[in-house]
Design an enzyme around this catalytic site. Structure first.
Site, PDB file in Angstrom:
ATOM      1  N   ILE A   1       0.875  -1.299  -0.004  1.00  0.00           N
ATOM      2  CA  ILE A   1      -0.023   0.134  -0.080  1.00  0.00           C
ATOM      3  C   ILE A   1       0.904   1.258  -0.039  1.00  0.00           C
ATOM      4  CG2 ILE A   1      -1.848   1.127   0.983  1.00  0.00           C
ATOM      5  CD1 ILE A   1      -2.630  -1.370   2.320  1.00  0.00           C
ATOM      6  N   PRO A   2       1.595   1.376  -1.295  1.00  0.00           N
ATOM      7  CA  PRO A   2       2.391   2.777  -1.257  1.00  0.00           C
ATOM      8  C   PRO A   2       1.349   4.056  -1.006  1.00  0.00           C
ATOM      9  CG  PRO A   2       2.360   1.496  -3.404  1.00  0.00           C
ATOM     10  CD  PRO A   2       1.521   0.772  -2.450  1.00  0.00           C
ATOM     11  N   HIS A   3       1.938   5.113  -0.491  1.00  0.00           N
ATOM     12  CA  HIS A   3       1.180   6.173  -0.118  1.00  0.00           C
ATOM     13  C   HIS A   3       2.061   7.474   0.063  1.00  0.00           C
ATOM     14  CE1 HIS A   3       1.851   4.105   3.773  1.00  0.00           C
ATOM     15  NE2 HIS A   3       1.994   5.288   4.338  1.00  0.00           N
ATOM     16  N   GLY A   4       1.315   8.359  -0.208  1.00  0.00           N
ATOM     17  CA  GLY A   4       2.268   9.701  -0.010  1.00  0.00           C
ATOM     18  C   GLY A   4       1.299  10.929   0.078  1.00  0.00           C
TER      19      GLY A   4
ATOM     20  N   LEU B 173      -2.253   5.166  -2.773  1.00  0.00           N
ATOM     21  CA  LEU B 173      -3.084   6.428  -2.240  1.00  0.00           C
ATOM     22  C   LEU B 173      -2.198   7.643  -2.158  1.00  0.00           C
ATOM     23  CD1 LEU B 173      -5.558   7.268  -0.871  1.00  0.00           C
ATOM     24  CD2 LEU B 173      -4.838   6.836   1.366  1.00  0.00           C
TER      25      LEU B 173
END
Length: 152
Positions: free
Chosen positions: A65-68, A103
């Site tokens: 779940i990569p997110h930034g 996300l």
């Protein structure tokens, strides 16, 4: 949580050929940037890469779940991909990843960011849900399965 408010059908891709973590993050940037006014695909890639440097977003069971957060983002945007072949994502269980949910949120939406990540992680920790996502036959089916409250 109604995930269809974040994820659109055109941001859902099945059986993507991603050869590495970096390549997958670049693809996410290319998909997300047009939906975030004033944001480039490089901005998205850098945000995701900077977060990965803090620790892998590979949560285990073949899921990442990569997110930034982005200053230039005007709304949250999500990208969902299944990969044609699992890749090394430095996941906490050392298993390769084949489901990626990214996300991106505006810088100031810290609380919403955390709530959304928790809801997505809960859904992707459901083995029947991830099994169904892996079995999806096309992008539309992948989108419908993920946004269904009874995923799996």
């Amino acid at each position: 949580m109604d995930l269809s408010t974040l994820l659109s059908p055109d941001c859902t891709r099945r059986a993507v050929a991603g050869s590495s973590k970096k390549k997958v993050l670049e693809m996410i940037g290319q998909l997300a940037a047009p939906r975030l006014s004033g944001t480039t695909s490089f901005d998205v890639f850098e945000s995701l890469l900077n977060r990965e440097r803090l620790g892998s977003t590979g949560i285990g069971l073949g899921v990442a779940i990569p997110h930034g957060r982005l200053q230039s983002a005007n709304k949250p945007v999500a990208i969902l991909m299944t990969l044609a072949e699992p890749i090394d994502f430095d996941a906490i269980d050392n298993q390769p990843v084949d489901i990626v949910f990214a996300l991106l949120v505006p810088e100031e939406e810290h609380e919403q960011h955390l709530q959304t990540l928790a809801a997505v992680a809960q859904r992707l920790n459901d083995k029947s849900c991830t099994r169904a996502l892996r079995d999806a036959q096309n992008d539309q089916e992948l989108y419908q399965l993920f946004t269904d409250d009874n995923c799996g």
